[in-house]
Write an enzyme that holds these catalytic residues in place. Structure first.
Site, PDB file in Angstrom:
ATOM      1  N   LYS A 113       0.653  -0.993  -0.234  1.00 35.40           N
ATOM      2  CA  LYS A 113      -0.094  -0.072   0.067  1.00 35.40           C
ATOM      3  C   LYS A 113       0.975   0.968   0.118  1.00 35.40           C
ATOM      4  O   LYS A 113       2.014   1.080   0.588  1.00 35.40           O
ATOM      5  CB  LYS A 113      -0.829   0.042   1.131  1.00 35.40           C
ATOM      6  CG  LYS A 113      -2.030   0.979   1.183  1.00 35.40           C
ATOM      7  CD  LYS A 113      -3.275   0.288   0.351  1.00 35.40           C
ATOM      8  CE  LYS A 113      -4.456   0.931   0.150  1.00 35.40           C
ATOM      9  NZ  LYS A 113      -5.555   0.507  -0.351  1.00 35.40           N
ATOM     10  N   ASP A 153      -6.693   4.444  -4.829  1.00 31.31           N
ATOM     11  CA  ASP A 153      -7.418   4.250  -3.395  1.00 31.31           C
ATOM     12  C   ASP A 153      -8.187   5.778  -3.164  1.00 31.31           C
ATOM     13  O   ASP A 153      -8.511   6.252  -4.264  1.00 31.31           O
ATOM     14  CB  ASP A 153      -6.633   3.740  -2.175  1.00 31.31           C
ATOM     15  CG  ASP A 153      -7.401   3.422  -1.014  1.00 31.31           C
ATOM     16  OD1 ASP A 153      -7.899   2.352  -1.085  1.00 31.31           O
ATOM     17  OD2 ASP A 153      -7.254   4.311  -0.150  1.00 31.31           O
TER      18      ASP A 153
HETATM   19  P1  NDP Z   1     -12.980   7.715  -2.981  1.00 33.52           P
HETATM   20  O1  NDP Z   1     -11.720   8.448  -3.016  1.00 33.52           O
HETATM   21  O2  NDP Z   1     -13.201   7.431  -4.502  1.00 33.52           O
HETATM   22  O3  NDP Z   1     -13.863   7.970  -2.011  1.00 33.52           O
HETATM   23  C1  NDP Z   1     -13.912   8.089  -0.479  1.00 33.52           C
HETATM   24  C2  NDP Z   1     -15.294   8.379   0.026  1.00 33.52           C
HETATM   25  O4  NDP Z   1     -15.025   8.394   1.400  1.00 33.52           O
HETATM   26  C3  NDP Z   1     -15.317   9.905  -0.486  1.00 33.52           C
HETATM   27  O5  NDP Z   1     -16.863   9.965  -0.344  1.00 33.52           O
HETATM   28  C4  NDP Z   1     -15.031  10.513   0.936  1.00 33.52           C
HETATM   29  O6  NDP Z   1     -15.709  11.912   0.979  1.00 33.52           O
HETATM   30  C5  NDP Z   1     -15.318   9.604   2.030  1.00 33.52           C
HETATM   31  N1  NDP Z   1     -14.185   9.782   2.988  1.00 33.52           N
HETATM   32  C6  NDP Z   1     -12.898   9.830   2.958  1.00 33.52           C
HETATM   33  N2  NDP Z   1     -12.217  10.018   4.030  1.00 33.52           N
HETATM   34  C7  NDP Z   1     -13.129  10.060   4.799  1.00 33.52           C
HETATM   35  C8  NDP Z   1     -13.129  10.318   6.212  1.00 33.52           C
HETATM   36  N3  NDP Z   1     -12.049  10.546   6.964  1.00 33.52           N
HETATM   37  N4  NDP Z   1     -14.648  10.289   6.871  1.00 33.52           N
HETATM   38  C9  NDP Z   1     -15.688  10.474   6.102  1.00 33.52           C
HETATM   39  N5  NDP Z   1     -15.684  10.182   4.921  1.00 33.52           N
HETATM   40  C10 NDP Z   1     -14.638  10.101   4.235  1.00 33.52           C
HETATM   41  O7  NDP Z   1     -12.306   6.337  -2.586  1.00 33.52           O
HETATM   42  P2  NDP Z   1     -12.806   4.632  -2.939  1.00 33.52           P
HETATM   43  O8  NDP Z   1     -14.181   4.841  -2.949  1.00 33.52           O
HETATM   44  O9  NDP Z   1     -11.848   4.473  -3.719  1.00 33.52           O
HETATM   45  O10 NDP Z   1     -12.372   4.062  -1.395  1.00 33.52           O
HETATM   46  C11 NDP Z   1     -13.307   4.069  -0.299  1.00 33.52           C
HETATM   47  C12 NDP Z   1     -13.014   3.014   0.555  1.00 33.52           C
HETATM   48  O11 NDP Z   1     -12.947   1.799  -0.069  1.00 33.52           O
HETATM   49  C13 NDP Z   1     -11.473   3.169   1.290  1.00 33.52           C
HETATM   50  O12 NDP Z   1     -11.505   2.678   2.526  1.00 33.52           O
HETATM   51  C14 NDP Z   1     -10.784   2.260   0.537  1.00 33.52           C
HETATM   52  O13 NDP Z   1      -9.543   2.026   1.110  1.00 33.52           O
HETATM   53  C15 NDP Z   1     -11.643   1.008   0.137  1.00 33.52           C
HETATM   54  N6  NDP Z   1     -11.307   0.249  -0.911  1.00 33.52           N
HETATM   55  C16 NDP Z   1     -11.109   1.012  -2.139  1.00 33.52           C
HETATM   56  C17 NDP Z   1     -10.817   0.113  -3.349  1.00 33.52           C
HETATM   57  C18 NDP Z   1     -11.037   0.526  -4.749  1.00 33.52           C
HETATM   58  O14 NDP Z   1     -10.985  -0.027  -5.789  1.00 33.52           O
HETATM   59  N7  NDP Z   1     -11.050   1.946  -4.922  1.00 33.52           N
HETATM   60  C19 NDP Z   1     -10.772  -1.408  -2.954  1.00 33.52           C
HETATM   61  C20 NDP Z   1     -10.708  -1.872  -1.913  1.00 33.52           C
HETATM   62  C21 NDP Z   1     -11.147  -1.019  -0.793  1.00 33.52           C
HETATM   63  P3  NDP Z   1     -14.975  13.225   0.363  1.00 33.52           P
HETATM   64  O15 NDP Z   1     -15.499  13.044  -0.968  1.00 33.52           O
HETATM   65  O16 NDP Z   1     -15.769  14.404   1.227  1.00 33.52           O
HETATM   66  O17 NDP Z   1     -13.424  12.936   0.365  1.00 33.52           O
END
Ligand code: NDP
Length: 454
Positions: A113, A153
């Site tokens: 990571k 991510d």
């Molecule tokens: P994105 O950046 O596309 O979206 C993240 C989302 O989570 C946004 O809505 C963001 O809000 C919100 N967010 C981020 N940080 C916080 C926080 N501290 N408190 C509240 N909301 C928060 O990321 P992904 O959708 O790719 O990832 C989401 C989750 O899924 C993560 O945990 C990631 O590790 C996990 N994941 C992702 C994968 C992938 O393929 N993308 C694979 C496996 C797991 P805002 O827009 O306001 O920042």
């Protein structure tokens, strides 16, 4: 009281260790216990300075990292996170989870990571491009298609992968599958953007059918947190399957349907996708959403504000369901919790779900991210396979493989939980134990074969 030095990593480590110790694994395979101290230290951590120029010509400095945690099963593989909260504790927890998750996909990929404490919010495209280029200037020395293959991510989507890939190519003079999540015309795989969210839904489909054969998403009420990549595609697939999606959120607040029986629509999710591409907050959609359809809760997560809910899918970030929120979900009748996010539930929340599972058999079932969200990295693995062979599979082919991987992962979790359970219950098997044990055994046995411990 001694405060943890790396709280998120220690949480991930403790959660894994407790489930392994609270099973018959080390009675049946005592040698594997020796793997724990070895597998818990990254093979290598690269930490570097990233300097980049903003639109005003001012030099900015960020910290860049890559945690190359474990390569027993294949090249290091795991996403890059660009977020101001990024630090070594968070990247070590994510890398640690990634090792076992990648093992659960059945593909030959190790765990890693990386990322930077860079905040993409409010930055222009030119600033993002300059940052990606500066970040890759150092990272390019340490990765490669057979060494380490990062993906996206939080804060790293298709645009950032494009800038990073271009920078890698320029620095190394190499066109190779060094990143996944690439554009479709230059080595990307169909279904990669959708894979984590879709895979999550495919995993939950198996949970539903296991509890009540023939049961589906149709008519179910689904609460989702987050509004990024994972949340959007989980919502779209749930809607396609006839479910009602009742919440979506971001770091500033949550939207919840105002009237029971209504749902986010495909058009509502499309509006969200557009503003997230522009790095804007959800609440800017107040005027764009149909009048009166949603209630906006500033600063809130959805969990304690829901009416009746059948399925909860945390899809934002780590520790986004607390013990109290877990109790609220139980009270709202929620029967299935599956994490799209990594370590979406706190230890207290997992305790609530697992206690309830044993206490009232059939009442609640919790699936941890390492199993339920492995679809993203699985399709990344399929992207690597297509790149190596210089071929492209069709959407249908990739989707079919994704479904099959999620289904095999589910069976693996269930069967492993049953095989190593020390529980006296006729309830549902623990998916958190099944996932942790199945992932750990595969990696630890490979490490034993390779002489990492003996
Ligand atoms: P994105 O950046 O596309 O979206 C993240 C989302 O989570 C946004 O809505 C963001 O809000 C919100 N967010 C981020 N940080 C916080 C926080 N501290 N408190 C509240 N909301 C928060 O990321 P992904 O959708 O790719 O990832 C989401 C989750 O899924 C993560 O945990 C990631 O590790 C996990 N994941 C992702 C994968 C992938 O393929 N993308 C694979 C496996 C797991 P805002 O827009 O306001 O920042």
């Amino acid at each position: 009281m001694v405060l943890p030095v790396e709280p998120e990593f220690e949480q991930a480590y403790t959660e894994l260790l407790l489930t392994l110790e609270n099973s018959t694994l080390f009675d049946k395979k005592p040698v594997l216990k020796k793997a724990i101290p070895v597998v818990s230290v990254p093979e290598r951590i690269i930490q570097f300075r990233v300097t980049w120029e903003d639109d005003d010509g001012v030099i900015n400095v960020n910290r860049g990292y890559r945690v190359q945690f474990n390569s027993a099963l294949g090249p290091y593989k795991g996403g890059l996170r660009f977020h101001p909260t990024v630090n070594l504790s968070i990247l070590k927890f994510l890398g640690y989870e990634q090792i076992f998750k990648n093992a659960l996909t059945g593909l030959s990929i190790g765990g890693g990571k990386g990322g930077a404490d860079f905040d993409p919010k409010g930055k222009s495209d030119a600033e993002i491009r300059r940052f990606c280029s500066a970040f890759m200037r150092e990272l390019s020395r340490h990765i490669g298609e057979n060494t380490d293959v990062p993906a996206g991510d939080i804060g790293v989507g298709g645009r950032e992968i494009g800038y990073l890939f271009g920078a890698y190519k320029r620095y190394r003079n190499l066109w190779e599958g060094v990143l996944t999540g690439k554009g479709l015309s230059w080595g990307g795989s169909l279904i990669r953007p959708e894979a984590t969210g879709y895979g999550l839904i495919y995993y939950v489909e198996r949970m539903l059918d296991y509890v009540s054969p023939g049961d589906t998403f149709a008519g179910k009420t689904v609460a989702i947190s987050g509004s990024g990549n994972v949340a959007q595609f989980a919502a779209l697939k749930a809607i396609e399957l006839g479910a009602q999606v009742v919440s979506m959120s971001d770091s500033k607040g949550a939207y919840i349907v105002a009237t029971p029986g209504t749902s986010f629509s495909v058009a509502d999710v499309a509006l969200i996708a557009n503003i997230k591409l522009e790095r804007k907050e959800l609440f800017v959609l107040d005027d764009a959403f149909p009048t009166g359809k949603f209630t906006y809760l500033p600063g809130a997560r959805p969990w304690i504000h829901l009416g009746k809910v059948d399925i909860a899918l945390p899809c934002a970030t780590q520790n986004e369901i607390s013990g109290e929120e877990a109790l609220a979900l139980v009270a709202a009748g929620c029967k299935f919790i599956a994490e799209g996010s990594n370590m979406g539930s706190t230890m207290d929340a997992i305790e609530v779900f697992e206690t309830e599972r044993v206490k009232a058999p059939g009442s609640i079932w919790y699936a941890p991210g390492k199993a339920a969200n492995c679809g993203g990295v699985a399709v990344s693995g399929l992207e690597m396979a297509q790149n190596s062979h210089r071929i492209n599979w069709t959407k249908e082919q990739v989707d079919e493989k994704l479904k099959s991987i999620m289904s095999t992962c589910f069976d693996n979790c269930v069967n492993t939980a049953i095989e190593y359970s020390s529980e006296k219950t006729d309830g549902l098997p623990s998916l958190v134990k099944g996932a942790n044990i199945a992932g750990f055994v595969k990696v630890a046995e490979a490490m034993l074969d390779q002489g990492d411990f003996y």
